[in-house]
Each structure stands twice: as C-alpha cells, then as structure tokens.
Design a protein around this motif. Structure first.
Motif, PDB file in Angstrom:
ATOM      1  N   CYS A   1       0.838  -1.208   0.000  1.00 41.15           N
ATOM      2  CA  CYS A   1       0.000   0.000   0.000  1.00 41.15           C
ATOM      3  C   CYS A   1       0.868   1.251   0.000  1.00 41.15           C
ATOM      4  O   CYS A   1       0.523   2.260  -0.618  1.00 41.15           O
ATOM      5  N   LYS A   2       1.999   1.176   0.673  1.00 45.37           N
ATOM      6  CA  LYS A   2       2.911   2.320   0.706  1.00 45.37           C
ATOM      7  C   LYS A   2       3.552   2.534  -0.670  1.00 45.37           C
ATOM      8  O   LYS A   2       3.846   3.673  -1.062  1.00 45.37           O
ATOM      9  N   LEU A   3       3.783   1.447  -1.397  1.00 48.38           N
ATOM     10  CA  LEU A   3       4.308   1.578  -2.762  1.00 48.38           C
ATOM     11  C   LEU A   3       3.293   2.291  -3.657  1.00 48.38           C
ATOM     12  O   LEU A   3       3.656   3.147  -4.472  1.00 48.38           O
ATOM     13  N   VAL A   4       2.029   1.935  -3.495  1.00 53.23           N
ATOM     14  CA  VAL A   4       0.967   2.587  -4.268  1.00 53.23           C
ATOM     15  C   VAL A   4       0.904   4.070  -3.939  1.00 53.23           C
ATOM     16  O   VAL A   4       0.727   4.910  -4.826  1.00 53.23           O
ATOM     17  N   ASP A   5       1.056   4.412  -2.658  1.00 54.95           N
ATOM     18  CA  ASP A   5       1.038   5.819  -2.238  1.00 54.95           C
ATOM     19  C   ASP A   5       2.067   6.638  -3.007  1.00 54.95           C
ATOM     20  O   ASP A   5       1.785   7.761  -3.450  1.00 54.95           O
ATOM     21  N   LYS A   6       3.243   6.066  -3.166  1.00 60.48           N
ATOM     22  CA  LYS A   6       4.332   6.786  -3.845  1.00 60.48           C
ATOM     23  C   LYS A   6       3.943   7.140  -5.284  1.00 60.48           C
ATOM     24  O   LYS A   6       4.137   8.277  -5.724  1.00 60.48           O
ATOM     25  N   HIS A   7       3.373   6.202  -5.994  1.00 56.19           N
ATOM     26  CA  HIS A   7       3.007   6.429  -7.394  1.00 56.19           C
ATOM     27  C   HIS A   7       1.802   7.379  -7.514  1.00 56.19           C
ATOM     28  O   HIS A   7       1.769   8.244  -8.398  1.00 56.19           O
ATOM     29  N   LEU A   8       0.829   7.220  -6.637  1.00 53.52           N
ATOM     30  CA  LEU A   8      -0.364   8.067  -6.710  1.00 53.52           C
ATOM     31  C   LEU A   8      -0.048   9.520  -6.367  1.00 53.52           C
ATOM     32  O   LEU A   8      -0.674  10.441  -6.896  1.00 53.52           O
ATOM     33  N   ASP A   9       0.920   9.724  -5.490  1.00 47.93           N
ATOM     34  CA  ASP A   9       1.323  11.096  -5.158  1.00 47.93           C
ATOM     35  C   ASP A   9       1.881  11.803  -6.391  1.00 47.93           C
ATOM     36  O   ASP A   9       1.607  12.984  -6.624  1.00 47.93           O
TER      37      ASP A   9
ATOM     38  N   THR B   1       4.464  -7.285 -10.333  1.00 50.44           N
ATOM     39  CA  THR B   1       5.749  -7.062  -9.692  1.00 50.44           C
ATOM     40  C   THR B   1       5.669  -5.811  -8.833  1.00 50.44           C
ATOM     41  O   THR B   1       4.885  -4.904  -9.117  1.00 50.44           O
ATOM     42  N   ASP B   2       6.496  -5.760  -7.790  1.00 48.66           N
ATOM     43  CA  ASP B   2       6.540  -4.568  -6.941  1.00 48.66           C
ATOM     44  C   ASP B   2       7.303  -3.423  -7.605  1.00 48.66           C
ATOM     45  O   ASP B   2       7.227  -2.276  -7.147  1.00 48.66           O
ATOM     46  N   ASP B   3       8.020  -3.729  -8.655  1.00 42.30           N
ATOM     47  CA  ASP B   3       8.870  -2.720  -9.312  1.00 42.30           C
ATOM     48  C   ASP B   3       8.202  -2.074 -10.521  1.00 42.30           C
ATOM     49  O   ASP B   3       8.885  -1.573 -11.408  1.00 42.30           O
ATOM     50  N   PHE B   4       6.878  -2.082 -10.565  1.00 42.01           N
ATOM     51  CA  PHE B   4       6.204  -1.448 -11.700  1.00 42.01           C
ATOM     52  C   PHE B   4       6.454   0.062 -11.685  1.00 42.01           C
ATOM     53  O   PHE B   4       6.714   0.660 -10.629  1.00 42.01           O
ATOM     54  N   SER B   5       6.358   0.679 -12.849  1.00 45.43           N
ATOM     55  CA  SER B   5       6.637   2.111 -12.972  1.00 45.43           C
ATOM     56  C   SER B   5       5.375   2.945 -12.750  1.00 45.43           C
ATOM     57  O   SER B   5       4.253   2.437 -12.822  1.00 45.43           O
ATOM     58  N   THR B   6       5.587   4.225 -12.475  1.00 50.66           N
ATOM     59  CA  THR B   6       4.460   5.143 -12.357  1.00 50.66           C
ATOM     60  C   THR B   6       3.696   5.218 -13.681  1.00 50.66           C
ATOM     61  O   THR B   6       2.472   5.328 -13.698  1.00 50.66           O
ATOM     62  N   GLU B   7       4.434   5.121 -14.790  1.00 54.04           N
ATOM     63  CA  GLU B   7       3.802   5.144 -16.112  1.00 54.04           C
ATOM     64  C   GLU B   7       2.870   3.944 -16.299  1.00 54.04           C
ATOM     65  O   GLU B   7       1.817   4.060 -16.926  1.00 54.04           O
ATOM     66  N   MET B   8       3.265   2.801 -15.734  1.00 55.64           N
ATOM     67  CA  MET B   8       2.432   1.612 -15.832  1.00 55.64           C
ATOM     68  C   MET B   8       1.118   1.812 -15.079  1.00 55.64           C
ATOM     69  O   MET B   8       0.036   1.477 -15.572  1.00 55.64           O
ATOM     70  N   MET B   9       1.205   2.376 -13.886  1.00 54.75           N
ATOM     71  CA  MET B   9      -0.011   2.642 -13.111  1.00 54.75           C
ATOM     72  C   MET B   9      -0.874   3.696 -13.809  1.00 54.75           C
ATOM     73  O   MET B   9      -2.102   3.587 -13.848  1.00 54.75           O
ATOM     74  N   GLU B  10      -0.235   4.709 -14.369  1.00 54.54           N
ATOM     75  CA  GLU B  10      -0.955   5.755 -15.091  1.00 54.54           C
ATOM     76  C   GLU B  10      -1.736   5.147 -16.254  1.00 54.54           C
ATOM     77  O   GLU B  10      -2.911   5.467 -16.466  1.00 54.54           O
ATOM     78  N   TRP B  11      -1.083   4.255 -17.007  1.00 56.71           N
ATOM     79  CA  TRP B  11      -1.737   3.597 -18.134  1.00 56.71           C
ATOM     80  C   TRP B  11      -2.929   2.763 -17.675  1.00 56.71           C
ATOM     81  O   TRP B  11      -3.999   2.817 -18.264  1.00 56.71           O
TER      82      TRP B  11
ATOM     83  N   LEU C   1      -3.706   3.176 -25.285  1.00 59.88           N
ATOM     84  CA  LEU C   1      -4.455   2.508 -24.227  1.00 59.88           C
ATOM     85  C   LEU C   1      -4.513   0.997 -24.409  1.00 59.88           C
ATOM     86  O   LEU C   1      -4.827   0.273 -23.458  1.00 59.88           O
ATOM     87  N   LEU C   2      -4.239   0.508 -25.602  1.00 58.62           N
ATOM     88  CA  LEU C   2      -4.296  -0.926 -25.853  1.00 58.62           C
ATOM     89  C   LEU C   2      -3.008  -1.642 -25.482  1.00 58.62           C
ATOM     90  O   LEU C   2      -2.974  -2.869 -25.410  1.00 58.62           O
ATOM     91  N   CYS C   3      -1.949  -0.875 -25.256  1.00 57.09           N
ATOM     92  CA  CYS C   3      -0.640  -1.493 -25.027  1.00 57.09           C
ATOM     93  C   CYS C   3       0.054  -0.833 -23.841  1.00 57.09           C
ATOM     94  O   CYS C   3       0.367   0.350 -23.879  1.00 57.09           O
ATOM     95  N   PRO C   4       0.292  -1.573 -22.747  1.00 55.43           N
ATOM     96  CA  PRO C   4       0.962  -0.990 -21.574  1.00 55.43           C
ATOM     97  C   PRO C   4       2.386  -0.568 -21.881  1.00 55.43           C
ATOM     98  O   PRO C   4       3.031  -1.146 -22.754  1.00 55.43           O
ATOM     99  N   PRO C   5       2.914   0.421 -21.174  1.00 55.02           N
ATOM    100  CA  PRO C   5       4.255   0.955 -21.452  1.00 55.02           C
ATOM    101  C   PRO C   5       5.350  -0.099 -21.431  1.00 55.02           C
ATOM    102  O   PRO C   5       6.297  -0.032 -22.197  1.00 55.02           O
TER     103      PRO C   5
END
Length: 234
Positions: free
Chosen positions: A113-121, A176-186, A200-204
């Motif tokens: 959850c803390k990892l998610v916080d970092k990307h959402l910020d 994976t825990d090492d996903f990028s912020t761009e991946m979450m954004e997509w 939108l059809l293809c993840p980064p």
C-alpha cells in the motif's frame, strides 16, 4: 492444358494490374480532396476581416477563461494533491464533487500500500483533472463491503459517481513490486478517469510484445449494476 494455364495466369496478372491502378486512382483522388480542403481553409483565413479575427480572439479568450475556471474548481475540490479521506461520508462527497476520482483502499501495515502511495502522489500532481485520494479500509467497513473489496491494495476508479473499474493488487501492473508510475498511469487511464496521450491498448512495459488487456466493469458505489460485468473484485 498449358495454353489454358497460360491464359489463367495472364488473366490474374491483368486483374492485379487493374486492382493496382484502382488503388492508385483512389489515392490520387483522396490527395486531391485533401489539397482542395487545405486550399479552401487557406483562402478562408486570407479573407478574414477584422471582425472575423475579433470573433476568433474572443472565442479563444472565452475557452481559456473556462479552462482556468475549471482548473480552479478542481483545486478547490482537492485536486492536484494526494489526500486522505477519513470516513465513508467523505468518500461519497468526493465522488459528487469530482467527475474523475481514484481512491486507494489501504491498510497501514501493508508494505505494498505504501508503494501505491508513492506512485499516486506523483500522478495526483500530474493529472489535476482527477482527484486522487485514499481511505483506510478498516475505517470504511460498509463501503469496503459494498464495493466487494477483498484484496489490498485496491484502487477504485470512479467517473461521474459510478465505479468504472478496480485495480486489484499488482496483477494488472506487471505482477511485480517494481512497476513504474507510467504503468499505473496507463492502467488507470484504461478506465477513462485521467487524460492520457499514449496507447491505451498497449501498456508501457510491453509495447514490443503487443500485449493487450481488457477492462472489467464493476458495481456502482450505490449498489446498482454497471453496463456489463457484475463480478467481484477478488
């Protein structure tokens, strides 16, 4: 037999040539139409008088003013920052005030959850058109049960007061825990709750492999079913 075969081959060649000429003619016709449209637009611009230019200027100023007012409305509603919602009432109020909302259901003791916080910020500051927030699942038992949230972290993606989708755990983020912020954004953009300029059809992380993914629709926050799927978010 050889004569018949030769005639058939000749007919095929003539057909291919005819088809090629047809395609070429269609391309030429399309090019001419585009050129005519460009010429017409250039002529229209050249013939604009001062009154026409004033109308265009006013329209652009009005659009800029409207955009600035919308931006100020977003800021007033808490957009631009990643904020905490302290109870279910705040959640429902936020969905009424913001057209686009991303809410992270979390627990303090969960490292992911803390990892998610970092990307959402990061995304909250990038996408001011969307409200990014989080709520402690333990403090919102009714809401958590209503949305059938079984796995943490879970992102609830809301548009116009209805849940468009859920991001459950890290499965859709590359598992994976090492996903990028761009991946979450997509992944969030797949629910149309942020403005996104990419594919939108293809993840980064998988553009070369051509990976494709589907978005499942869920229940609305008030319990009504969405357009299609009514499955749980387990």
């Amino acid at each position: 037999m050889e004569v018949v075969t030769t005639r058939l081959e000749g007919y095929k060649l003539l057909t291919m040539a005819a088809n090629g000429n047809m395609v070429e003619q269609q391309l030429i016709a399309a090019t001419q139409i585009i050129e005519q449209q460009l010429d017409a637009e250039i002529e229209r611009m050249d013939n604009l008088d001062s009154d026409d230019l004033e109308v265009i200027r006013r329209e652009r100023l009005a659009a800029m003013k409207k955009k600035q007012e919308k931006k100020q409305e977003w800021i007033t509603n808490g957009h631009g920052t990643y904020s905490e919602l302290y109870d279910e009432k705040e959640f429902f109020e936020a969905t009424k005030k913001s057209e686009n909302l991303v809410c992270h259901f979390y627990r303090d003791q969960f490292v992911r959850c803390k990892l998610v916080d970092k990307h959402l910020d990061i995304l909250a500051r990038k996408h001011i058109e969307t409200k990014f927030c989080k709520i402690n699942a333990e403090k919102a038992p009714f809401l958590t049960e209503r949305l059938k949230i079984r796995v943490l972290p879970t992102l609830c993606l809301v548009k116009n007061g209805k849940t468009k989708d859920y991001v459950v755990g890290f499965t859709d983020l590359g598992n994976t825990d090492d996903f990028s912020t761009e991946m979450m954004e997509w992944r969030i953009a797949r629910a149309d709750v942020v403005e996104y300029q990419g594919d939108l059809l293809c993840p980064p992380s998988s553009k070369s492999s051509g990976q494709r993914m589907d978005v499942r629709k869920k229940k609305t926050i008030r319990g009504r079913d969405d357009d299609s799927d009514d499955s749980d978010s387990d």
